[in-house]
Design a protein around this motif. Structure first.
Motif, mmCIF file in Angstrom:
data_model
loop_
_atom_site.group_PDB
_atom_site.id
_atom_site.type_symbol
_atom_site.label_atom_id
_atom_site.label_comp_id
_atom_site.label_asym_id
_atom_site.label_seq_id
_atom_site.Cartn_x
_atom_site.Cartn_y
_atom_site.Cartn_z
ATOM 1 N N ASP A 275 -8.336 -0.891 -0.514
ATOM 2 C CA ASP A 275 -7.840 0.119 -1.466
ATOM 3 C C ASP A 275 -8.132 1.546 -1.008
ATOM 4 O O ASP A 275 -7.867 2.500 -1.751
ATOM 5 C CB ASP A 275 -8.472 -0.105 -2.845
ATOM 6 N N SER A 298 3.032 -3.773 0.922
ATOM 7 C CA SER A 298 1.838 -4.385 0.332
ATOM 8 C C SER A 298 1.026 -3.371 -0.456
ATOM 9 O O SER A 298 0.560 -3.662 -1.570
ATOM 10 C CB SER A 298 0.983 -5.001 1.446
ATOM 11 N N ARG A 302 0.462 -2.829 -4.900
ATOM 12 C CA ARG A 302 -0.832 -2.704 -5.576
ATOM 13 C C ARG A 302 -1.101 -1.274 -6.043
ATOM 14 O O ARG A 302 -2.200 -0.974 -6.508
ATOM 15 C CB ARG A 302 -1.951 -3.153 -4.639
ATOM 16 N N LYS A 304 -1.541 1.390 -4.316
ATOM 17 C CA LYS A 304 -2.621 1.961 -3.514
ATOM 18 C C LYS A 304 -2.086 2.698 -2.291
ATOM 19 O O LYS A 304 -2.750 2.771 -1.263
ATOM 20 C CB LYS A 304 -3.582 0.851 -3.072
#
Length: 705
Positions: A275, A298, A302, A304
């Motif tokens: 993260d 990806s 998330r 992030k």
């Protein structure tokens, strides 16, 4: 004898009276060898007196100090533990000897005393900083000894068999007779323990880091096994730029984008930094482009994706420069080959070099510059070879007239083309020194350096010379693709340098673009900078509100949280909380840009990170943005350097090492060297020091009137 003096003695014994004559006994005592085996306390034996006539009967020595001191044949006494000599006192007093014994390190080690720590001097260790100071316990510890030996082996890239080398063991036993031999199996386990300990330390550091930038590259070993290296770049709590190799693992074929992205995700999850990834720098290959795209998806899934996704995928600048340079060198392949073979021909014979030096001296050419042989895989060495050859151009022509076997003289047009390429590559060479030098650059330096390269290409592109223009065409097209993607990051980082701010951006854009384009391009940079600043301001306000709410609850007391706000003081605190977030934060970006540039007048290099550390209170939001942006690398040089270590570890003699052992040795060596501020020499450093690509030209063989 005092009580403290009596406690220093090794043991109590009775010394019999000895009759010392001038015969063989006296000679035997005088010739007693001064060995260095200080660890063994001598048994109490008779000795001669320090002074006086040897034929006289000497008074019996009752002081226990003489268990630790002996006489030599020069009228002095010496410590049997450290071999230090003292003048014998006629009065027979031993106070100075007791004083020595109380501070004798070798005596204390033999006795196993641990009172106090014994420092090793900086001159012994080459210490350059207070943080490099090393302390050892007064008592020799075999466990600590093995740990330090493991650090030596991993840090200096030595083989595990090093601990079993006969000369190394002989050396250690000479310095410490108590030293215990360490087998290869034992030291292997110790090395793995050291690496695991360093790994745990690095994981703790990553917990306190806000953003991490990655660089990654792939390499094939001598066993045709593919390895991938990942290096993490971050700024520590002291605002120092750091880099650590976090992965050096075998990569299963094929090296597709999916395989690369999966390997990177696995590595960052293993380290717990999935993260915190801000950017990733890869070389200019199609599989890396696909891997970067998969990684971006990806992180977006998330939520992030940091920096609003502006700088997630960075293309390696050094790789782009190499491709651009190869296009330029490709235009003079035939001339380069003649120069290369000509230098080799001269190097093979000292007589040829002497003749070449005589010709150069006759022509008034300075011979202090050595000829250079290039390594084809290092374009900068080819540049140096070309530069030196042009310096000796007339000498080459003169030598070719005197040696009929010399067949490698470039034609005049080849010399002219070589000079044009050399002039263009000079800028590339200076820029490469900044990006790949020993000093690790922060991203605020990139804009001006890349600007010099782009300007040189543009000038060649509009040149009146047909060869220069043709050469620069391919170089321009390749570089323009990179410049279009990277100029915003470089501009933002340059603005965050208090010495430059907007001055560098306005100057660079003003030179590179048409007048009607400059303002619009600067606006694009400022829009993205303000968007990033607003994002950081929002995060700063959220964290400030949370901290203020916690402080208010603590100030109101433990029972107030369970009671409603019902008038009086409680109403005030409720009203105060309602005002939080109404007033926008102070725009420290605007105040930073309005202030004049920082004038650095010191002769020492400017440390931009330390400037932001000092001014973090003035610019609480902008300093966080600067901290994250300035650690972004634009080259994969740090990861590529790990392949040199991998090649040395996986040499022809150790090619059967398991992949996990190779990873531990490469990563562990990097961590140990990074933690040691004093420069640590490895096999690579030694090889570079011994590698001599230059050919010195002999002088003084010819007298010139």
């Amino acid at each position: 004898m005092t009580q403290s003096q009596a406690s220093v003695a090794v043991e109590t014994t009775n010394i019999e009276e000895v009759q010392v004559s001038s015969g063989g006994d006296s000679k035997a005592v005088a010739e007693e060898p001064q060995t260095n085996e200080s660890a063994e306390t001598p048994s109490p034996t008779p000795s001669t007196a320090c002074t006086g006539d040897s034929n006289l009967k000497k008074r019996k020595r009752t002081s226990e100090i003489w268990l630790n001191f002996k006489n030599n044949d020069r009228g002095k006494v010496y410590c049997v533990h450290c071999q230090k000599h003292y003048k014998a006192v006629k009065a027979g007093t031993t106070t100075h000897l007791w004083r020595h014994l109380e501070s004798c390190v070798h005596y204390k080690r033999h006795q196993g005393k641990t009172a106090g720590l014994i420092p090793i001097s900086e001159t012994q260790l080459g210490v350059v900083d207070e943080g490099d100071r090393v302390w050892v316990n007064g008592k020799w510890d075999p466990v600590k000894d093995r740990e330090m030996l493991a650090n030596v082996i991993v840090g200096h890239e030595l083989p595990f068999m090093f601990s079993e080398y006969s000369l190394f063991r002989k050396y250690m036993l000479y310095n410490n007779p108590l030293w215990q031999k360490v087998s290869r199996t034992t030291i292997t386990r110790e090395c793995m323990k050291v690496v695991e300990s360093e790994r745990d330390k690095l994981k703790k550091i990553f917990k306190d880091v806000d953003k991490v930038s990655l660089t990654s590259d792939c390499w094939t070993s001598n066993r045709t096994v593919g390895f991938m290296c990942i290096t993490a770049h971050y700024i520590d709590s002291g605002w120092n730029l750091q880099k650590r190799i976090i992965t050096f693992k075998d990569l299963s074929p094929p090296h597709s984008g999916e395989v690369i992205s999966d390997a990177i995700l696995e590595a960052i999850r293993k380290w717990g930094i999935e993260d915190k990834i801000g950017t990733i720098t890869l070389d200019n290959a199609s599989n890396n482009d696909k891997a970067a795209g998969l990684l971006r998806l990806s992180f977006e899934a998330r939520d992030k994706l940091h920096f609003l996704g502006y700088f997630f995928h960075i293309r390696c600048c050094a790789h782009i420069l190499n491709l651009v340079v190869q296009d330029g060198l490709g235009k003079i392949d035939k001339g380069l080959n003649k120069i290369r073979e000509g230098v080799k021909y001269l190097k093979k014979s000292q007589a040829r070099l002497v003749k070449f030096g005589e010709i150069a001296t006759q022509l008034g050419i300075c011979t202090n510059i050595s000829l250079c042989i290039d390594v084809k895989t290092r374009w900068n060495s080819t540049y140096h070879m070309l530069d030196v050859a042009i310096h000796y151009k007339l000498a080459f022509e003169g030598y070719a007239q005197r040696d009929s076997n010399f067949e490698w003289l470039p034609r005049r047009d080849q010399w002219e083309k070589a000079e044009k390429v050399r002039n263009l590559l000079t800028v590339f060479n200076e820029t490469t020194k900044v990006f790949s030098g020993s000093s690790y650059p922060t991203s605020n330096l990139f804009l001006v350096e890349i600007f010099n390269v782009k300007k040189a290409i543009c000038d060649a592109y509009v040149s009146n010379d047909e060869f220069t223009r043709e050469m620069s065409l391919a170089m321009y097209e390749k570089f323009e693709k990179y410049w279009g993607e990277m100029n915003v990051l470089m501009a933002v980082a340059s603005i965050l340098d208090p010495r430059l701010k907007m001055v560098s951006v306005k100057f660079v854009y003003g030179v590179l673009y048409f007048r009607d384009e400059v303002e619009s391009r600067i606006d694009v940079v400022m829009q993205k900078l303000r968007a990033l600043y607003d994002l950081y301001a929002k995060e700063f306000m959220s964290s400030s509100e949370a901290a203020a709410s916690t402080a208010a609850r603590e100030a109101a007391g433990p029972s107030s949280s369970a009671q409603p706000y019902s008038g009086g003081t409680n109403n005030f605190w409720r009203y105060l909380e309602s005002t939080w977030g109404e007033e926008p934060p102070v725009a420290d970006l605007d105040s930073y840009l309005k202030e004049p540039v920082f004038q650095h007048r010191s002769s020492s290099p400017f440390d931009v990170l330390q400037w932001w550390k000092t001014n973090a209170v003035r610019y609480p939001i902008l300093s966080k943005l600067a901290k994250d942006v300035l650690c972004i690398p634009i080259t994969t040089v740090s990861s590529e350097s790990a392949f040199s270590a991998g090649g040395r570890i996986l040499d022809d003699y150790r090619s059967s090492l398991k992949e996990n052992v190779v990873e531990n040795l490469v990563c562990g060596g990097d961590w140990i060297r990074a933690n040691t501020r004093a420069e640590m020499q490895t096999i690579e450093h030694a090889a570079k020091a011994e590698e001599d690509l230059t050919v010195k030209i002999p002088i003084g063989q010819l007298s010139i009137n």
